[in-house]
Design a protein around this motif. Structure first.
Motif, PDB file in Angstrom:
ATOM      1  N   THR A  15     -19.473  51.000  45.612  1.00  0.00           N
ATOM      2  CA  THR A  15     -18.712  51.043  44.360  1.00  0.00           C
ATOM      3  C   THR A  15     -18.688  52.456  43.779  1.00  0.00           C
ATOM      4  O   THR A  15     -17.689  52.859  43.198  1.00  0.00           O
ATOM      5  CB  THR A  15     -19.264  50.060  43.307  1.00  0.00           C
ATOM      6  OG1 THR A  15     -20.608  50.383  43.010  1.00  0.00           O
ATOM      7  CG2 THR A  15     -19.137  48.634  43.780  1.00  0.00           C
ATOM      8  N   VAL A  16     -19.767  53.199  43.965  1.00  0.00           N
ATOM      9  CA  VAL A  16     -19.775  54.591  43.498  1.00  0.00           C
ATOM     10  C   VAL A  16     -18.731  55.389  44.273  1.00  0.00           C
ATOM     11  O   VAL A  16     -17.955  56.155  43.693  1.00  0.00           O
ATOM     12  CB  VAL A  16     -21.180  55.211  43.647  1.00  0.00           C
ATOM     13  CG1 VAL A  16     -21.128  56.716  43.456  1.00  0.00           C
ATOM     14  CG2 VAL A  16     -22.142  54.588  42.663  1.00  0.00           C
ATOM     15  N   PRO A  23     -10.908  53.841  40.076  1.00  0.00           N
ATOM     16  CA  PRO A  23     -11.832  53.636  38.943  1.00  0.00           C
ATOM     17  C   PRO A  23     -11.572  52.346  38.165  1.00  0.00           C
ATOM     18  O   PRO A  23     -12.511  51.676  37.759  1.00  0.00           O
ATOM     19  CB  PRO A  23     -11.617  54.871  38.069  1.00  0.00           C
ATOM     20  CG  PRO A  23     -10.285  55.407  38.472  1.00  0.00           C
ATOM     21  CD  PRO A  23     -10.084  55.027  39.910  1.00  0.00           C
ATOM     22  N   LEU A  24     -10.298  51.990  37.953  1.00  0.00           N
ATOM     23  CA  LEU A  24     -10.002  50.782  37.191  1.00  0.00           C
ATOM     24  C   LEU A  24     -10.432  49.533  37.953  1.00  0.00           C
ATOM     25  O   LEU A  24     -11.000  48.605  37.367  1.00  0.00           O
ATOM     26  CB  LEU A  24      -8.511  50.717  36.857  1.00  0.00           C
ATOM     27  CG  LEU A  24      -8.090  49.549  35.975  1.00  0.00           C
ATOM     28  CD1 LEU A  24      -8.808  49.599  34.632  1.00  0.00           C
ATOM     29  CD2 LEU A  24      -6.590  49.554  35.767  1.00  0.00           C
ATOM     30  N   LEU A  25     -10.204  49.505  39.250  1.00  0.00           N
ATOM     31  CA  LEU A  25     -10.598  48.360  40.073  1.00  0.00           C
ATOM     32  C   LEU A  25     -12.113  48.176  40.080  1.00  0.00           C
ATOM     33  O   LEU A  25     -12.616  47.066  39.913  1.00  0.00           O
ATOM     34  CB  LEU A  25     -10.072  48.536  41.498  1.00  0.00           C
ATOM     35  CG  LEU A  25     -10.402  47.421  42.482  1.00  0.00           C
ATOM     36  CD1 LEU A  25      -9.740  46.123  42.046  1.00  0.00           C
ATOM     37  CD2 LEU A  25      -9.957  47.800  43.870  1.00  0.00           C
ATOM     38  N   VAL A  26     -12.842  49.266  40.241  1.00  0.00           N
ATOM     39  CA  VAL A  26     -14.312  49.199  40.248  1.00  0.00           C
ATOM     40  C   VAL A  26     -14.826  48.764  38.882  1.00  0.00           C
ATOM     41  O   VAL A  26     -15.710  47.915  38.771  1.00  0.00           O
ATOM     42  CB  VAL A  26     -14.920  50.545  40.677  1.00  0.00           C
ATOM     43  CG1 VAL A  26     -16.421  50.570  40.465  1.00  0.00           C
ATOM     44  CG2 VAL A  26     -14.580  50.838  42.132  1.00  0.00           C
ATOM     45  N   HIS A  30     -17.001  45.356  38.101  1.00  0.00           N
ATOM     46  CA  HIS A  30     -18.298  45.384  37.418  1.00  0.00           C
ATOM     47  C   HIS A  30     -18.256  44.526  36.155  1.00  0.00           C
ATOM     48  O   HIS A  30     -19.207  43.799  35.846  1.00  0.00           O
ATOM     49  CB  HIS A  30     -18.681  46.807  37.066  1.00  0.00           C
ATOM     50  CG  HIS A  30     -19.146  47.596  38.246  1.00  0.00           C
ATOM     51  ND1 HIS A  30     -19.666  48.857  38.129  1.00  0.00           N
ATOM     52  CD2 HIS A  30     -19.167  47.316  39.572  1.00  0.00           C
ATOM     53  CE1 HIS A  30     -19.993  49.318  39.324  1.00  0.00           C
ATOM     54  NE2 HIS A  30     -19.689  48.388  40.209  1.00  0.00           N
ATOM     55  N   CYS A  31     -17.153  44.602  35.430  1.00  0.00           N
ATOM     56  CA  CYS A  31     -16.984  43.798  34.220  1.00  0.00           C
ATOM     57  C   CYS A  31     -17.001  42.308  34.570  1.00  0.00           C
ATOM     58  O   CYS A  31     -17.657  41.514  33.897  1.00  0.00           O
ATOM     59  CB  CYS A  31     -15.690  44.182  33.525  1.00  0.00           C
ATOM     60  SG  CYS A  31     -15.418  43.321  31.976  1.00  0.00           S
ATOM     61  N   ALA A  32     -16.301  41.936  35.627  1.00  0.00           N
ATOM     62  CA  ALA A  32     -16.263  40.524  36.042  1.00  0.00           C
ATOM     63  C   ALA A  32     -17.648  40.031  36.443  1.00  0.00           C
ATOM     64  O   ALA A  32     -18.042  38.906  36.090  1.00  0.00           O
ATOM     65  CB  ALA A  32     -15.283  40.349  37.197  1.00  0.00           C
ATOM     66  N   LEU A  33     -18.410  40.843  37.150  1.00  0.00           N
ATOM     67  CA  LEU A  33     -19.774  40.447  37.528  1.00  0.00           C
ATOM     68  C   LEU A  33     -20.661  40.269  36.298  1.00  0.00           C
ATOM     69  O   LEU A  33     -21.453  39.325  36.217  1.00  0.00           O
ATOM     70  CB  LEU A  33     -20.384  41.480  38.478  1.00  0.00           C
ATOM     71  CG  LEU A  33     -19.843  41.481  39.897  1.00  0.00           C
ATOM     72  CD1 LEU A  33     -20.349  42.702  40.661  1.00  0.00           C
ATOM     73  CD2 LEU A  33     -20.233  40.204  40.619  1.00  0.00           C
TER      74      LEU A  33
END
Length: 111
Positions: A15-16, A23-26, A30-33
């Motif tokens: 992910t890094v 950046p938006l997809l990552v 992370h937000c969904a997790l």
């Protein structure tokens, strides 16, 4: 007390690396997790904490409102204050989530 998402080292490294190009997809992943972990903590089996459930409901309501204002800003770009409403409801959603994760918020005394 707070919900924590633990990922294998290879996933975090991926992910890094991906955040440079996507950046938006990552950020969305992370937000969904984090949202899923918060939901499992509030609604999961054995969860008897009414304050956690109430905080999750408040957080979810503000997050949905923030999502609405985010999309509305794209649909009606000339409508005044949609961007500000997105920031305000997003901040309220974050406050509800962090208050729940880190305990009761006690404001510092002025001065």
């Amino acid at each position: 007390r707070g919900s924590v998402v633990r990922l294998p080292r290879v996933v975090t490294d991926a992910t890094v690396a991906a955040s440079v190009k996507f950046p938006l997809l990552v950020s969305a992943a992370h937000c969904a997790l984090s949202e899923a972990a918060f939901y499992r903590g509030a609604r999961g089996e054995g969860s008897n904490d009414d304050r956690l459930r109430a905080a999750w409901r408040e957080h979810a309501a503000y997050a949905v409102a923030a999502g609405f204002f985010f999309v509305a800003e794209e649909v009606w770009p000339d409508f005044p204050l949609l961007h500000a409403a997105w920031h305000v409801t997003g901040a309220a959603a974050m406050r509800a989530g962090t208050t729940c994760a880190f305990g009761e918020h006690v404001p510092a005394s002025p001065g």
